[in-house]
Design a protein around this motif. Sequence first.
Motif, PDB file in Angstrom:
ATOM      1  N   UNK A   8       1.179  -1.306  -0.363  1.00 31.02           N
ATOM      2  CA  UNK A   8      -0.208  -0.051   0.295  1.00 31.02           C
ATOM      3  C   UNK A   8       0.805   1.151  -0.106  1.00 31.02           C
ATOM      4  N   UNK A   9       2.011   1.324   0.744  1.00 30.93           N
ATOM      5  CA  UNK A   9       3.003   2.319   0.577  1.00 30.93           C
ATOM      6  C   UNK A   9       3.334   2.613  -1.234  1.00 30.93           C
ATOM      7  N   UNK A  10       3.849   2.087  -1.692  1.00 28.87           N
ATOM      8  CA  UNK A  10       4.312   1.936  -3.446  1.00 28.87           C
ATOM      9  C   UNK A  10       3.640   1.640  -3.974  1.00 28.87           C
ATOM     10  N   UNK A  49      -2.993  -2.030 -10.568  1.00 31.87           N
ATOM     11  CA  UNK A  49      -2.563  -0.410 -10.017  1.00 31.87           C
ATOM     12  C   UNK A  49      -2.470   0.923  -9.703  1.00 31.87           C
ATOM     13  N   UNK A  50      -3.048   1.086 -10.699  1.00 32.09           N
ATOM     14  CA  UNK A  50      -2.949   2.477 -10.847  1.00 32.09           C
ATOM     15  C   UNK A  50      -4.630   2.771 -10.703  1.00 32.09           C
ATOM     16  N   UNK A 108      -5.197   4.724  -7.078  1.00 31.24           N
ATOM     17  CA  UNK A 108      -6.318   6.289  -7.351  1.00 31.24           C
ATOM     18  C   UNK A 108      -6.890   6.066  -5.971  1.00 31.24           C
ATOM     19  N   UNK A 109      -7.413   5.087  -6.044  1.00 30.56           N
ATOM     20  CA  UNK A 109      -8.579   4.554  -4.665  1.00 30.56           C
ATOM     21  C   UNK A 109      -8.412   4.914  -3.434  1.00 30.56           C
ATOM     22  N   UNK A 116      -7.515   8.236   0.994  1.00 32.26           N
ATOM     23  CA  UNK A 116      -6.298   9.397   2.471  1.00 32.26           C
ATOM     24  C   UNK A 116      -6.982  10.974   2.551  1.00 32.26           C
ATOM     25  N   UNK A 117      -7.331  11.024   0.930  1.00 31.78           N
ATOM     26  CA  UNK A 117      -7.842  12.206   1.065  1.00 31.78           C
ATOM     27  C   UNK A 117      -9.278  12.687   2.000  1.00 31.78           C
TER      28      UNK A 117
END
Length: 410
Positions: free
Chosen positions: A139-141, A166-167, A171-172, A177-178
């Motif tokens: 999840x970090x990279x 992965x893209x 984005x998800x 996070x936002x």
Amino acid sequence: MLRRIARRWLPRRTVRLRLTLLYGGLFLVSGAALLVVTYLLVQHAIHSRFQSFIPAPGSAPGPGPAGSGLLSGGSEMLSTQLQEAIEQQQDALMHQLLVQSGVALGLMAAVSVALGWVVAGRVLRRLRTITATARDISATNLHRRLALDGPSDELKELGDTIDGLLARLEASFEAQRRFVANASHELRTPLARQRALGQVALSDPDAPAAELRRAHERILAAGEQQERLIDALLTLARGQAGIAVRRPFDLGELVREVADARHGAGVAIRTSVTPAVASGHRPLAERLVANLVDNAVRHNVPGGQVEVLTREFDGRAVLVVSNTGPEVPADAIAGIFQPFHRLGGTRTGEGLGLGLSIVEAVARTHDATVTAVPRPGGGLTVTVAFPAAAFPAAAAGADNRGHEVSLRVR
């Protein structure tokens, strides 16, 4: 016990091992079939060739001089012995051919297994690259990609598919996070306001009752804002979770109910409603309509108007909400559907910044499309097109009434 022994001593059944055994087995079967065919053809050719040189018994010439009977008997004995000698030679030759061909087949089968192992490794090399890279990605990279090169084959297509996945995951995760950061900010604001009001009220030991009452009223108003925000967040999460069972409902009836409940809101609400059957979750669709109408009423001008219409177009239920109001820049249309996004970049105001986000989430759950365009002279026009429903229009009312009641009870 046998399974434990097999797991301990037998090699792991990898795809490379299976492909190697498959290649070796196919070569062994095809080589054995070729050997049998070759053996039969050679046997037939040798038998035909040698039979043409052996005279058949009793085929000596006709009557001759005296003593021809003795010669005829000797000729038949010689012909029989010659035939037996040739057959023995033929059997020995065929046996030698069979043995040598079997040895050659065994050697080539071993070679084919080795070559099959090498070829399978080369074929699966990119698959091992995919596995190793996917194992390292977390999840970090999520920004990492496989980026496979080479011919456009099935493995390249698999790598491109994983890159696309992965893209979307990146984005998800970024949107999540936002959303968490924005939700934390929005929930912290009324909490800080409540604490400040309570501290101010308690700081004055001789505060009159009227002032304490006003402070408590403000605290209750902040709590009500929190409740509305939490309810909006739950609705947004429910809209993004998907629909297990779809039922028919009349979109025009929903619009009438929502519009009737909002008359007297300070702007004129005009409706043009025709029956339009859609399928999905009626309470969520009702929230979609309510949020669109509330957004059109809230972001309006004094004496403005809101137009709401429904119709069926190519079997699809279409909802259009248009309102007067301030001008909306065309480049701001994409951002107004983001959670907690407000025009102008401010984070204060009467609204929560989740209305259109809930609209988009509910529409996506219903496989509907949402488009928004600035209205000439100011305001916005939002169009929601639901997919065609395979339900009769007459059944759109009664079924959803029971469905709505059961959902509210749960």
